[in-house]
Design a protein around this motif. Sequence first.
Motif, PDB file in Angstrom:
ATOM      1  N   GLY A  75     -38.829 -28.805  -9.187  1.00 57.36           N
ATOM      2  CA  GLY A  75     -40.893 -29.079  -9.612  1.00 57.36           C
ATOM      3  C   GLY A  75     -40.763 -29.199 -11.459  1.00 57.36           C
ATOM      4  O   GLY A  75     -40.746 -28.125 -11.786  1.00 57.36           O
ATOM      5  N   ASN A  76     -41.700 -30.323 -11.489  1.00 56.76           N
ATOM      6  CA  ASN A  76     -42.159 -30.312 -12.626  1.00 56.76           C
ATOM      7  C   ASN A  76     -43.636 -29.650 -13.589  1.00 56.76           C
ATOM      8  O   ASN A  76     -44.436 -30.530 -14.202  1.00 56.76           O
ATOM      9  CB  ASN A  76     -41.890 -31.808 -13.404  1.00 56.76           C
ATOM     10  N   CYS A  77     -44.728 -29.657 -12.005  1.00 53.84           N
ATOM     11  CA  CYS A  77     -46.064 -30.035 -12.034  1.00 53.84           C
ATOM     12  C   CYS A  77     -46.280 -28.718 -12.868  1.00 53.84           C
ATOM     13  O   CYS A  77     -46.939 -27.652 -12.285  1.00 53.84           O
ATOM     14  CB  CYS A  77     -46.659 -30.301 -10.619  1.00 53.84           C
ATOM     15  N   THR A  78     -46.360 -28.259 -14.500  1.00 52.43           N
ATOM     16  CA  THR A  78     -46.367 -27.525 -14.944  1.00 52.43           C
ATOM     17  C   THR A  78     -47.733 -26.741 -15.036  1.00 52.43           C
ATOM     18  O   THR A  78     -47.965 -25.283 -15.613  1.00 52.43           O
ATOM     19  CB  THR A  78     -45.629 -27.043 -16.767  1.00 52.43           C
ATOM     20  N   PHE A  79     -48.296 -27.263 -14.958  1.00 54.21           N
ATOM     21  CA  PHE A  79     -49.722 -27.051 -15.114  1.00 54.21           C
ATOM     22  C   PHE A  79     -50.416 -26.417 -13.375  1.00 54.21           C
ATOM     23  O   PHE A  79     -51.626 -26.245 -13.699  1.00 54.21           O
ATOM     24  CB  PHE A  79     -50.941 -28.147 -15.392  1.00 54.21           C
ATOM     25  N   LEU A  80     -49.739 -26.285 -12.566  1.00 60.26           N
ATOM     26  CA  LEU A  80     -50.267 -25.861 -11.404  1.00 60.26           C
ATOM     27  C   LEU A  80     -49.026 -25.071 -11.350  1.00 60.26           C
ATOM     28  O   LEU A  80     -49.204 -23.290 -10.895  1.00 60.26           O
ATOM     29  CB  LEU A  80     -49.279 -26.303  -9.894  1.00 60.26           C
ATOM     30  N   TYR A  81     -47.598 -24.845 -11.623  1.00 56.66           N
ATOM     31  CA  TYR A  81     -46.997 -23.231 -11.723  1.00 56.66           C
ATOM     32  C   TYR A  81     -45.409 -23.670 -12.968  1.00 56.66           C
ATOM     33  O   TYR A  81     -45.272 -24.445 -13.577  1.00 56.66           O
ATOM     34  CB  TYR A  81     -45.925 -23.560 -10.337  1.00 56.66           C
ATOM     35  N   ALA A  82     -44.863 -22.688 -13.674  1.00 60.27           N
ATOM     36  CA  ALA A  82     -43.496 -22.621 -14.185  1.00 60.27           C
ATOM     37  C   ALA A  82     -42.726 -23.429 -13.370  1.00 60.27           C
ATOM     38  O   ALA A  82     -41.947 -22.821 -12.778  1.00 60.27           O
ATOM     39  CB  ALA A  82     -43.309 -21.447 -15.046  1.00 60.27           C
ATOM     40  N   PRO A  83     -41.820 -24.540 -14.041  1.00 61.69           N
ATOM     41  CA  PRO A  83     -40.781 -24.824 -13.713  1.00 61.69           C
ATOM     42  C   PRO A  83     -39.777 -23.860 -13.440  1.00 61.69           C
ATOM     43  O   PRO A  83     -39.376 -22.777 -14.234  1.00 61.69           O
ATOM     44  CB  PRO A  83     -40.291 -25.978 -14.814  1.00 61.69           C
ATOM     45  N   ALA A  84     -38.655 -23.924 -12.531  1.00 63.03           N
ATOM     46  CA  ALA A  84     -37.564 -22.886 -12.137  1.00 63.03           C
ATOM     47  C   ALA A  84     -36.498 -23.139 -14.178  1.00 63.03           C
ATOM     48  O   ALA A  84     -36.428 -23.848 -14.702  1.00 63.03           O
ATOM     49  CB  ALA A  84     -36.481 -23.278 -10.943  1.00 63.03           C
ATOM     50  N   GLN A  85     -36.508 -21.848 -14.168  1.00 63.93           N
ATOM     51  CA  GLN A  85     -35.104 -21.341 -15.175  1.00 63.93           C
ATOM     52  C   GLN A  85     -34.150 -21.661 -15.129  1.00 63.93           C
ATOM     53  O   GLN A  85     -33.860 -20.521 -13.743  1.00 63.93           O
ATOM     54  CB  GLN A  85     -36.529 -20.666 -16.415  1.00 63.93           C
ATOM     55  N   GLY A  86     -33.194 -20.995 -16.172  1.00 64.30           N
ATOM     56  CA  GLY A  86     -31.692 -20.246 -15.752  1.00 64.30           C
ATOM     57  C   GLY A  86     -31.372 -20.791 -14.899  1.00 64.30           C
ATOM     58  O   GLY A  86     -30.990 -21.994 -13.912  1.00 64.30           O
TER      59      GLY A  86
ATOM     60  N   THR B 112     -50.451 -24.562 -20.139  1.00 67.84           N
ATOM     61  CA  THR B 112     -48.647 -25.302 -19.540  1.00 67.84           C
ATOM     62  C   THR B 112     -48.224 -24.253 -21.188  1.00 67.84           C
ATOM     63  O   THR B 112     -47.161 -24.590 -21.302  1.00 67.84           O
ATOM     64  CB  THR B 112     -48.772 -26.632 -19.874  1.00 67.84           C
ATOM     65  N   GLU B 113     -49.474 -24.080 -22.493  1.00 68.57           N
ATOM     66  CA  GLU B 113     -48.536 -23.370 -23.480  1.00 68.57           C
ATOM     67  C   GLU B 113     -47.360 -22.418 -23.476  1.00 68.57           C
ATOM     68  O   GLU B 113     -46.784 -22.225 -23.401  1.00 68.57           O
ATOM     69  CB  GLU B 113     -49.688 -23.402 -24.258  1.00 68.57           C
ATOM     70  N   THR B 114     -47.961 -21.174 -22.105  1.00 64.90           N
ATOM     71  CA  THR B 114     -46.664 -20.353 -21.734  1.00 64.90           C
ATOM     72  C   THR B 114     -45.396 -20.664 -20.985  1.00 64.90           C
ATOM     73  O   THR B 114     -45.442 -19.615 -20.483  1.00 64.90           O
ATOM     74  CB  THR B 114     -47.412 -18.867 -21.689  1.00 64.90           C
ATOM     75  N   ARG B 115     -45.800 -21.043 -20.295  1.00 62.26           N
ATOM     76  CA  ARG B 115     -44.884 -22.095 -19.774  1.00 62.26           C
ATOM     77  C   ARG B 115     -43.672 -23.470 -20.260  1.00 62.26           C
ATOM     78  O   ARG B 115     -44.250 -23.814 -20.783  1.00 62.26           O
ATOM     79  CB  ARG B 115     -45.257 -23.121 -17.960  1.00 62.26           C
ATOM     80  N   GLY B 116     -42.419 -23.280 -19.235  1.00 71.00           N
ATOM     81  CA  GLY B 116     -41.589 -23.889 -19.571  1.00 71.00           C
ATOM     82  C   GLY B 116     -41.501 -24.726 -19.475  1.00 71.00           C
ATOM     83  O   GLY B 116     -42.509 -26.422 -18.335  1.00 71.00           O
ATOM     84  N   ARG B 117     -40.393 -26.269 -20.229  1.00 75.85           N
ATOM     85  CA  ARG B 117     -40.690 -27.632 -19.953  1.00 75.85           C
ATOM     86  C   ARG B 117     -39.201 -27.462 -18.883  1.00 75.85           C
ATOM     87  O   ARG B 117     -38.499 -27.009 -19.177  1.00 75.85           O
ATOM     88  CB  ARG B 117     -40.680 -28.086 -21.263  1.00 75.85           C
ATOM     89  N   TYR B 118     -39.775 -29.368 -19.072  1.00 73.81           N
ATOM     90  CA  TYR B 118     -37.705 -29.502 -17.904  1.00 73.81           C
ATOM     91  C   TYR B 118     -37.826 -30.619 -17.836  1.00 73.81           C
ATOM     92  O   TYR B 118     -38.762 -31.754 -18.212  1.00 73.81           O
ATOM     93  CB  TYR B 118     -38.303 -29.479 -16.068  1.00 73.81           C
ATOM     94  N   ALA B 119     -36.491 -30.895 -18.197  1.00 73.73           N
ATOM     95  CA  ALA B 119     -36.261 -32.621 -17.427  1.00 73.73           C
ATOM     96  C   ALA B 119     -34.546 -32.733 -17.388  1.00 73.73           C
ATOM     97  O   ALA B 119     -34.072 -31.608 -17.673  1.00 73.73           O
ATOM     98  CB  ALA B 119     -35.597 -33.470 -19.679  1.00 73.73           C
ATOM     99  N   ASN B 120     -34.300 -33.227 -16.377  1.00 73.70           N
ATOM    100  CA  ASN B 120     -32.975 -32.934 -15.682  1.00 73.70           C
ATOM    101  C   ASN B 120     -31.775 -33.196 -16.585  1.00 73.70           C
ATOM    102  O   ASN B 120     -32.322 -34.850 -17.911  1.00 73.70           O
ATOM    103  CB  ASN B 120     -33.243 -34.061 -14.746  1.00 73.70           C
ATOM    104  N   PRO B 121     -31.080 -33.175 -16.820  1.00 71.43           N
ATOM    105  CA  PRO B 121     -29.963 -33.110 -17.713  1.00 71.43           C
ATOM    106  C   PRO B 121     -29.367 -35.169 -18.156  1.00 71.43           C
ATOM    107  O   PRO B 121     -29.151 -35.125 -18.586  1.00 71.43           O
ATOM    108  CB  PRO B 121     -28.915 -32.342 -17.328  1.00 71.43           C
ATOM    109  N   VAL B 122     -29.791 -34.913 -16.931  1.00 73.47           N
ATOM    110  CA  VAL B 122     -29.458 -36.734 -16.484  1.00 73.47           C
ATOM    111  C   VAL B 122     -30.124 -37.597 -17.423  1.00 73.47           C
ATOM    112  O   VAL B 122     -29.484 -38.395 -18.011  1.00 73.47           O
ATOM    113  CB  VAL B 122     -29.554 -37.760 -15.313  1.00 73.47           C
ATOM    114  N   LEU B 123     -31.157 -37.387 -17.965  1.00 78.61           N
ATOM    115  CA  LEU B 123     -31.980 -37.998 -19.396  1.00 78.61           C
ATOM    116  C   LEU B 123     -31.247 -38.120 -21.043  1.00 78.61           C
ATOM    117  O   LEU B 123     -31.119 -38.926 -21.445  1.00 78.61           O
ATOM    118  CB  LEU B 123     -33.655 -37.317 -19.321  1.00 78.61           C
ATOM    119  N   ALA B 124     -30.423 -36.732 -20.439  1.00 82.30           N
ATOM    120  CA  ALA B 124     -29.380 -36.958 -22.023  1.00 82.30           C
ATOM    121  C   ALA B 124     -28.493 -38.212 -22.513  1.00 82.30           C
ATOM    122  O   ALA B 124     -27.561 -37.692 -22.969  1.00 82.30           O
ATOM    123  CB  ALA B 124     -29.232 -34.730 -22.298  1.00 82.30           C
TER     124      ALA B 124
END
Length: 263
Positions: free
Chosen positions: A124-135, A246-258
């Motif tokens: 999920g990417n809705c970072t103003f509601l929750y932090a995206p999953a990490q690790g 959002t400043e204290t929460r991570g960011r997310y982009a699917n690896p396919v974008l790279a």
Amino acid sequence: MIFYFTGTGNSLAAAQTIARATGDMLADIGASYKRKDFDFTLEQGEQLGFVFPTYYWTTPAIVDTFVKLARFRTGNREAFAPGYCFAVVSCGRFVGNAARVFETRLLASQGINLDASFSVRSVGNCTFLYAPAQGERREQLLANAELEARRVAERVRQRERVHAEHRNPVGVLLSAAFERDEKPCPTASFHTLPTCIHCGRCAELCPTNTITLIEGAPRWAEMGCTRCLACLHRCPTNSIQYGKRTETRGRYANPVLAERKGA
């Protein structure tokens, strides 16, 4: 042909997996919307697919508008009718009634029946509601999403006529609460930190042209945003924020974008 919309890459990843299995061409809804190019030529009877994310447990506003404005025609300029039409909805947790909402809108705007619908859960990417999953949690979600997309791809290849998205009572209730004809997405909470390098990437990425640059700094128009959060998650310096959390929460982009040039 498969039309997809993506902000942070989940729907693109699913669309690519399906296209590899079916041999369908991909068309970017965001790019078409940005250029205001809604004319498409297809072969009569060819397969038609749509892949897009769930926003607030319903369809993104940009997808709603695209379905209204798209003009599907054959090479002879005849009205197009697909031999098989499907939709795949990506989500972070609850898919809700997004596919059913899309089915209704597609029939009303294009006169096209949806033969099948599926869902793929990813990060999920809705970072103003929750932090995206990490690790490890993020890696597991991505691996599961790829497996689910492959299963969906095989079902699409077989042209199954089924509505098999993962719905549950909570998601259905949330869809009923948030689905409406107009889906305004307030932009007042967007702002930048002093770390902004004025690269213009956010304006380049914005599919609705809601962002303009003033002396190199992004400014968001009051109307038009579809809240894909591509600007926030794909800012190279993490300078774009939405609200106070959002400043204290991570960011997310699917690896396919790279894998995409300039992503």
